[in-house]
Design a protein around this motif. Structure first.
Motif, PDB file in Angstrom:
ATOM      1  N   LYS A 135       0.869  -1.173   0.000  1.00  0.00           N
ATOM      2  CA  LYS A 135       0.000   0.000   0.000  1.00  0.00           C
ATOM      3  C   LYS A 135       0.912   1.231   0.000  1.00  0.00           C
ATOM      4  O   LYS A 135       1.051   1.936   0.998  1.00  0.00           O
ATOM      5  CB  LYS A 135      -0.916  -0.018   1.223  1.00  0.00           C
ATOM      6  N   PHE A 136       1.528   1.464  -1.157  1.00  0.00           N
ATOM      7  CA  PHE A 136       2.621   2.421  -1.221  1.00  0.00           C
ATOM      8  C   PHE A 136       2.188   3.862  -0.996  1.00  0.00           C
ATOM      9  O   PHE A 136       2.907   4.641  -0.371  1.00  0.00           O
ATOM     10  CB  PHE A 136       3.348   2.277  -2.556  1.00  0.00           C
ATOM     11  N   LEU A 137       1.011   4.241  -1.495  1.00  0.00           N
ATOM     12  CA  LEU A 137       0.539   5.613  -1.285  1.00  0.00           C
ATOM     13  C   LEU A 137       0.301   5.879   0.201  1.00  0.00           C
ATOM     14  O   LEU A 137       0.665   6.942   0.719  1.00  0.00           O
ATOM     15  CB  LEU A 137      -0.735   5.866  -2.086  1.00  0.00           C
ATOM     16  N   GLU A 138      -0.312   4.917   0.873  1.00  0.00           N
ATOM     17  CA  GLU A 138      -0.578   5.087   2.295  1.00  0.00           C
ATOM     18  C   GLU A 138       0.724   5.074   3.091  1.00  0.00           C
ATOM     19  O   GLU A 138       0.893   5.852   4.045  1.00  0.00           O
ATOM     20  CB  GLU A 138      -1.510   3.978   2.785  1.00  0.00           C
ATOM     21  N   ALA A 139       1.645   4.200   2.719  1.00  0.00           N
ATOM     22  CA  ALA A 139       2.936   4.162   3.405  1.00  0.00           C
ATOM     23  C   ALA A 139       3.685   5.473   3.201  1.00  0.00           C
ATOM     24  O   ALA A 139       4.299   6.013   4.137  1.00  0.00           O
ATOM     25  CB  ALA A 139       3.767   2.993   2.878  1.00  0.00           C
ATOM     26  N   LEU A 140       3.637   5.994   1.975  1.00  0.00           N
ATOM     27  CA  LEU A 140       4.300   7.261   1.664  1.00  0.00           C
ATOM     28  C   LEU A 140       3.781   8.373   2.560  1.00  0.00           C
ATOM     29  O   LEU A 140       4.569   9.143   3.146  1.00  0.00           O
ATOM     30  CB  LEU A 140       4.069   7.615   0.198  1.00  0.00           C
ATOM     31  N   ALA A 141       2.467   8.473   2.686  1.00  0.00           N
ATOM     32  CA  ALA A 141       1.885   9.519   3.529  1.00  0.00           C
ATOM     33  C   ALA A 141       2.325   9.356   4.982  1.00  0.00           C
ATOM     34  O   ALA A 141       2.611  10.346   5.676  1.00  0.00           O
ATOM     35  CB  ALA A 141       0.361   9.478   3.423  1.00  0.00           C
ATOM     36  N   ALA A 142       2.414   8.102   5.439  1.00  0.00           N
ATOM     37  CA  ALA A 142       2.811   7.845   6.823  1.00  0.00           C
ATOM     38  C   ALA A 142       4.270   8.239   7.049  1.00  0.00           C
ATOM     39  O   ALA A 142       4.609   8.862   8.064  1.00  0.00           O
ATOM     40  CB  ALA A 142       2.607   6.372   7.156  1.00  0.00           C
ATOM     41  N   ALA A 166       8.910   2.145  -5.896  1.00  0.00           N
ATOM     42  CA  ALA A 166       7.985   1.033  -6.084  1.00  0.00           C
ATOM     43  C   ALA A 166       6.818   1.420  -6.994  1.00  0.00           C
ATOM     44  O   ALA A 166       6.269   0.570  -7.705  1.00  0.00           O
ATOM     45  CB  ALA A 166       7.452   0.548  -4.733  1.00  0.00           C
ATOM     46  N   MET A 167       6.465   2.720  -6.981  1.00  0.00           N
ATOM     47  CA  MET A 167       5.387   3.210  -7.846  1.00  0.00           C
ATOM     48  C   MET A 167       5.900   3.692  -9.197  1.00  0.00           C
ATOM     49  O   MET A 167       5.153   4.262  -9.978  1.00  0.00           O
ATOM     50  CB  MET A 167       4.631   4.330  -7.124  1.00  0.00           C
ATOM     51  N   GLU A 168       7.209   3.478  -9.436  1.00  0.00           N
ATOM     52  CA  GLU A 168       7.869   3.848 -10.689  1.00  0.00           C
ATOM     53  C   GLU A 168       7.849   5.351 -10.946  1.00  0.00           C
ATOM     54  O   GLU A 168       7.900   5.803 -12.089  1.00  0.00           O
ATOM     55  CB  GLU A 168       7.271   3.080 -11.878  1.00  0.00           C
ATOM     56  N   GLN A 169       7.822   6.120  -9.867  1.00  0.00           N
ATOM     57  CA  GLN A 169       7.945   7.575  -9.970  1.00  0.00           C
ATOM     58  C   GLN A 169       9.399   7.932  -9.640  1.00  0.00           C
ATOM     59  O   GLN A 169       9.730   8.420  -8.562  1.00  0.00           O
ATOM     60  CB  GLN A 169       6.968   8.260  -9.012  1.00  0.00           C
ATOM     61  N   TYR A 170      10.256   7.676 -10.612  1.00  0.00           N
ATOM     62  CA  TYR A 170      11.689   7.685 -10.354  1.00  0.00           C
ATOM     63  C   TYR A 170      12.260   9.075 -10.102  1.00  0.00           C
ATOM     64  O   TYR A 170      13.247   9.227  -9.368  1.00  0.00           O
ATOM     65  CB  TYR A 170      12.420   6.996 -11.501  1.00  0.00           C
ATOM     66  N   ASP A 171      11.657  10.115 -10.693  1.00  0.00           N
ATOM     67  CA  ASP A 171      12.165  11.461 -10.441  1.00  0.00           C
ATOM     68  C   ASP A 171      11.945  11.857  -8.983  1.00  0.00           C
ATOM     69  O   ASP A 171      12.821  12.468  -8.354  1.00  0.00           O
ATOM     70  CB  ASP A 171      11.514  12.465 -11.387  1.00  0.00           C
TER      71      ASP A 171
END
Length: 305
Positions: A135-142, A166-171
């Motif tokens: 749950k990468f978006l939720e982990a990111l926010a945390a 992990a979400m391939e947003q490499y920049d």
């Protein structure tokens, strides 16, 4: 192209995690964890993730700093070492299921000037669990919330970068890893991770620029060496590729992938004797796979020249 392998080291407490059992095999690996003074560190969480199957398990070091992983498959593994009060460390390691794997020796640095509260431990455990559940978006926010609350804990930028990666947003991943270098300019792991973002963006020259910032003799991870060597190979920089593949084999003599690529590199360099010798070492480790048949064909052809 081969995607860069990212070691997802997470800061502080990691709860147990469950994946598929496809990672299981007959292999065994072991290692020791020490502090900077050479003393063993007990109670270090050792999280092992088999990259091809996304499965794994956890163990911990004992009083002598030793840990062991039993019943695992061949291939690339990400191994993360974490303990409160120490800077977390993540490595990549190639396991040979049917041979003896070299000991993994890891040194952890103490995290200076950081007081970790029970509240912070709990929040970190929750963020890590979200990441493990993909749950990468939720982990990111945390993780972002934690960093805002504890700005001195700059190593959380790695966790943030791992979420973007992990979400391939490499920049955005690169930007997060760069925040670590702003605090610790000599952090070789951050340099490697930034290089990986360029590898996955197919910007090989830029990736190699970052990998080149890491002193060659300080890279002791065979998988990292293999990945850098592959970048050089794909750019037809065969002398450089041979250097990195060769070092990978020095550190892990039973790495069939590194031996295979080193043999191919010697062919490209027209160093046929070296290629034959390398492929013969390969066949001592793998003599009945489809790739071994190809290696035998290479040897036959090279000997006729």
């Amino acid at each position: 192209m081969r995607k860069a392998i990212l070691g997802f080291a997470v800061v502080a407490l990691i709860t147990g995690f469950l994946f598929s059992q496809e990672y299981q095999g007959k292999g065994r690996i072991f290692g020791h964890v020490y502090d900077e003074g050479g003393k063993p560190v007990d109670g270090v969480k050792v999280k092992l993730l088999h990259v091809p199957t996304n499965g794994g398990f956890e163990t911990a070091t004992e009083k002598d700093g030793k840990w062991v992983g039993f019943g695992i498959r061949s291939g690339a593994w990400n191994i993360d070492f974490t303990k409160i009060g120490f800077v977390p460390k993540g490595i990549s390691y190639t396991v040979n299921e049917f041979g003896k794997n070299p000991e993994i020796r890891v040194t952890l640095k103490k995290a200076e000037g950081l007081s970790v509260t029970d509240e912070m431990k709990s929040a970190l455990a929750g963020a890590n669990a979200l990441f493990d559940e993909r749950k990468f978006l939720e982990a990111l926010a945390a993780y972002q919330a934690l960093l805002a609350q504890y700005p001195d804990f700059y190593l959380l930028s790695k966790n943030i970068g791992n979420c973007y990666f992990a979400m391939e947003q490499y920049d955005k991943a690169e930007e997060a890893y760069a925040n670590i270098l702003a605090k610790d300019p000599a952090n070789s792991e951050a340099m490697l991770l930034i290089g990986n973002t360029y590898t996955n963006r197919d910007q090989r020259e830029k990736a190699l620029e970052w990998y080149g910032k890491i002193q060659f003799d300080k890279i002791n991870d065979p998988t990292v060496l293999y990945n850098i060597g592959t970048n050089f190979y794909n750019m037809s920089r065969f002398e450089d590729a041979a250097k990195y593949y060769g070092r990978a084999v020095e550190l892990q003599a039973d790495s069939v992938d590194a031996l295979y690529q080193l043999g191919l590199t010697f062919i490209s360099l027209q160093k046929n004797d070296e290629a034959v010798a390398t492929f013969e070492k390969y066949l001592k480790l793998d003599h009945d796979s489809p790739r071994s048949a190809q290696v035998k064909s290479f040897i036959d052809t090279l000997r006729k020249k």
